[in-house]
Each structure stands twice: as C-alpha cells, then as structure tokens.
Scaffold this motif. Structure first.
Motif, PDB file in Angstrom:
ATOM      1  N   LYS A   1       0.875  -1.162   0.000  1.00  0.00           N
ATOM      2  CA  LYS A   1       0.000   0.000   0.000  1.00  0.00           C
ATOM      3  C   LYS A   1       0.918   1.218   0.000  1.00  0.00           C
ATOM      4  O   LYS A   1       1.704   1.420   0.928  1.00  0.00           O
ATOM      5  CB  LYS A   1      -0.914   0.005   1.226  1.00  0.00           C
ATOM      6  N   LEU A   2       0.819   2.027  -1.046  1.00  0.00           N
ATOM      7  CA  LEU A   2       1.782   3.094  -1.287  1.00  0.00           C
ATOM      8  C   LEU A   2       1.169   4.462  -1.018  1.00  0.00           C
ATOM      9  O   LEU A   2      -0.001   4.706  -1.348  1.00  0.00           O
ATOM     10  CB  LEU A   2       2.270   3.034  -2.739  1.00  0.00           C
ATOM     11  N   TYR A   3       1.993   5.350  -0.467  1.00  0.00           N
ATOM     12  CA  TYR A   3       1.592   6.736  -0.229  1.00  0.00           C
ATOM     13  C   TYR A   3       2.544   7.611  -1.030  1.00  0.00           C
ATOM     14  O   TYR A   3       3.738   7.698  -0.729  1.00  0.00           O
ATOM     15  CB  TYR A   3       1.634   7.059   1.266  1.00  0.00           C
TER      16      TYR A   3
ATOM     17  N   ARG B   1       0.690  -8.129   2.493  1.00  0.00           N
ATOM     18  CA  ARG B   1       0.826  -9.550   2.821  1.00  0.00           C
ATOM     19  C   ARG B   1       2.276  -9.903   2.588  1.00  0.00           C
ATOM     20  O   ARG B   1       3.038  -9.135   2.008  1.00  0.00           O
ATOM     21  CB  ARG B   1      -0.084 -10.444   1.996  1.00  0.00           C
ATOM     22  N   GLN B   2       2.704 -11.067   3.055  1.00  0.00           N
ATOM     23  CA  GLN B   2       4.079 -11.484   2.854  1.00  0.00           C
ATOM     24  C   GLN B   2       4.385 -11.588   1.368  1.00  0.00           C
ATOM     25  O   GLN B   2       3.498 -11.786   0.535  1.00  0.00           O
ATOM     26  CB  GLN B   2       4.323 -12.829   3.527  1.00  0.00           C
ATOM     27  N   SER B   3       5.663 -11.483   1.062  1.00  0.00           N
ATOM     28  CA  SER B   3       6.101 -11.627  -0.323  1.00  0.00           C
ATOM     29  C   SER B   3       5.625 -12.957  -0.899  1.00  0.00           C
ATOM     30  O   SER B   3       5.575 -13.974  -0.194  1.00  0.00           O
ATOM     31  CB  SER B   3       7.630 -11.558  -0.393  1.00  0.00           C
ATOM     32  N   PHE B   4       5.231 -12.955  -2.166  1.00  0.00           N
ATOM     33  CA  PHE B   4       4.887 -14.207  -2.823  1.00  0.00           C
ATOM     34  C   PHE B   4       6.100 -15.134  -2.774  1.00  0.00           C
ATOM     35  O   PHE B   4       7.199 -14.761  -3.182  1.00  0.00           O
ATOM     36  CB  PHE B   4       4.476 -13.955  -4.268  1.00  0.00           C
ATOM     37  N   ASN B   5       5.894 -16.318  -2.237  1.00  0.00           N
ATOM     38  CA  ASN B   5       6.980 -17.282  -2.047  1.00  0.00           C
ATOM     39  C   ASN B   5       7.057 -18.181  -3.277  1.00  0.00           C
ATOM     40  O   ASN B   5       6.397 -19.220  -3.354  1.00  0.00           O
ATOM     41  CB  ASN B   5       6.739 -18.102  -0.785  1.00  0.00           C
TER      42      ASN B   5
END
Length: 236
Positions: A60-62, A80-84
C-alpha cells in the motif's frame, strides 16, 4: 497542484540506489500504471525498509507527484508477505517484472493487466503450470499495448491447415515456405485462434508467436530472466 495517491496498491518491479540516502523505484500500480518514485532510506530504518522495497511484495503506497514525472514515496506498507515463488519458477516471475518495466507506458493504468499480474504471482506461488501462466500474461500485455495478432492473413484470408505462415509483428501473417524464417503451421494457428492448446505443437507455436511479438517490442533489449534461466539449466 501536486498529485497525491494514498493507499495505492502496487508492487516494486525494479530498484536502484539514488543519490546518497535514497532509492529510485519503478512501481507498477493499480490506478497509475508504471511510475518512478524516490524513497528516502535513513540509517535507522534501512534494515526495515529493505524488507519492504523488494519485488513480489504487495504494497500500500503513499505517493506525491510534483512538477516532474518523478514521484515521492513517503510510505510503503506491506499488505501480505512476499509471494513465495520457488526456483525455477522465480525466473518466470522476474520475466513478468521485466516485461512490465520495459514495455508498459508510464502512467498508463490497466486494471486488467494489474489483476493478471497479481493472479500470475499467486499461481506461480502455488506451483501451477508456468506455460499457461506466462502465455496468459503475455496475451493480456500484448492486447494492452495494442499489438494483439489478427488471426488471419494480411490479405484477410483464413488459415489453411496444410499451409505455413510467417508472422511480421507490424503487419501480420503471410503464407510462406521460406525455411529461413520461423514458420507457423495453419493447423496450429487455427487451434490458437480457437484457444485449443491440447496438442504440444500448438503450445510451442503459441510460445514462439508471443516471443516474436515480445522481442519486437523489446527492440533488442536482453532480459536477465532468460539468461538466469539458461544458467540454471546448465548447472542443474
């Protein structure tokens, strides 16, 4: 008046050091497409920030944009955690990032392409068949850029199952028997048009066709993902 984007969904697809205490990030976002942004990284927050400023992490970027095309990133929150994604599928994920980095037009959003990218990462993480994941992403990207092939000849004729064709990215399909060119059988092109990928030769033809289109758009740029995958196969 500055443009402000709060809570913007996005991913980092490329990063590099910028000046003394900053990173220059290339982001792929839901509502703004591909944008470049500067993020300051202080010594006290460097270790924490490095976990955020990585590829394949939903963020989520500001953001805030001034007079130039360069944005300022004030905050990035992990959703969420990085895609593994395990090896060798990670090379496919890197390939997706390179296509977004090199081929998408800055600040030209495409929610369908963004959703396709997100879906592709999830499917790669789940260990699904890479072939259709990549071909589906390439198809949506090519369509987004306006280079989707027209599945008939330049003359407007239907493919003949027993004939062969070459594909010219800026023109289309031409019937040919020139073995010096990459030839596509009419039978395979008919199957591709009908989305019937049950035969191995049709799948190979689809991969080759999209490679021709992608390579023409890359205009000579080499992809690290392809080199990394080749090296992996050599040492496997």
């Amino acid at each position: 008046m500055p443009l402000i984007a709060d809570s913007e969904a996005g991913f980092i697809i490329h990063s590099r050091p910028f000046k003394e205490k900053s990173l220059l990030l290339d982001l792929y976002t839901l509502n703004y497409g591909r944008i470049s942004a500067v993020a300051r990284v202080s010594k006290t927050s460097a270790s924490r920030s490095m976990g955020v400023y990585q590829p394949f992490v939903p963020l989520k970027l500001y953001l805030r944009q001034g007079k130039s095309s360069l944005w300022q990133l004030s905050e990035a929150l992990i959703q969420r955690q990085s895609f593994n994604i395990s090896t060798p599928k990670i090379f496919s994920a890197i390939y997706l990032n390179e296509l977004l980095y090199y081929l998408t037009i800055p600040q030209d959003p495409d929610p369908h392409l963004f959703a396709t990218y997100l879906d592709a990462l999830g499917r790669l993480e789940n260990g699904e068949d890479e072939f259709m994941i990549l071909r589906n992403f390439e198809e949506i990207l090519i369509e987004s850029l306006g280079y989707a092939p027209n599945y008939e000849t330049i003359a407007g004729e239907n493919f003949k199952p027993d004939s062969f064709y070459i594909y010219l990215p800026k023109n289309g399909f031409i019937e040919s028997e020139d073995m010096d060119n990459l030839l596509f059988s009419g039978k395979d092109l008919i199957s591709i048009k009908n989305r019937d990928y049950s035969e191995r030769n049709t799948r190979i033809a689809l991969k080759n066709l999209y490679k021709v289109i992608v390579d023409s758009l890359l205009n000579g740029k080499s992809l690290k993902s392809r080199a990394l995958y080749s090296q992996f196969l050599m040492v496997k």
